[in-house]
Design a protein around this motif. Sequence first.
Motif: not given
Length: 291
Positions: A126-131
């Motif tokens: 996703e936008v901004g990072g994460g899994s």
Amino acid sequence: MRRDRRSLLTGAGFAGVSLLGATAIGSAAATADGGERRVAGTVSHFGEPVEEATVSLEGNEDTTGEDGRFELRTDAGEALLEVEADGYRSWSSRIALGEDETVTVDVTLDRTWSDETGELQVYATEVGGGSTIPCHVTVYGDEEYYADAPNGAIPDYDNWQRGFRVSEGWWEVRVTDVAGYDDGYQEVYVEAGESELAWVELEEGDRTIPSTGRVAGRVVDQRDEAVSGATLRIGGEPISVAPDGAFEADLEHGRHPLVAEADGYRPRRGTVTVRFGRETELVVVLENDVK
């Protein structure tokens, strides 16, 4: 070098290709004093500015910024203008300059890839990072490679133990088939012997990036008038040409041979570069067949 995917893939400015040459040279009123000549212009690829290109004019150098612009001065009435940038074919042309004249030169560079290789890794989040998010990945350079990424990453050390092994040069990454998200795009330069990460951030939505590109343009004579009865083949396939010389076609990503013909004109042969999700504007100029 980050680029905005939406504007890159939908903008109408990624064009300006002509089979008579991709470099525009013109003159403008000078502001230099004392008989000084000046060359100014832009360096671009497919309508996008090329940053950090080295432009030289008889020993004087300038480096392009984010806008791809350069400006150089010389006392010579004729000078060799040269342009070099990582991942692009070198370009040069001899420029004639009048006293107190500024010559505008807009240079279009073609990309190239070396025989050496590096590794291209891809993560989709996703936008901004994460899994990372499961997806399908296609990468485009001197070759085209694709793979399913069930864990949203290549490598993931489960299905894929390493990234794509690719030639040194610029690579475009297209991420698709992600439920609830727009298709994603990223562009990276892979150096020989190095690993480069393409981190593709996905926005919520359902927008798709097509795998094909569009070629649109006109077949004209040297007076810029439509050529009656012109025929056009791109990639060996016939393309319909309207009475006003207009044509358009959706083609696979890559370089395609082009042949344009008409009674009373010399055949025009060349190549056209098509990039997925974008439109190439092409003016095919036929010359009179003087016998």
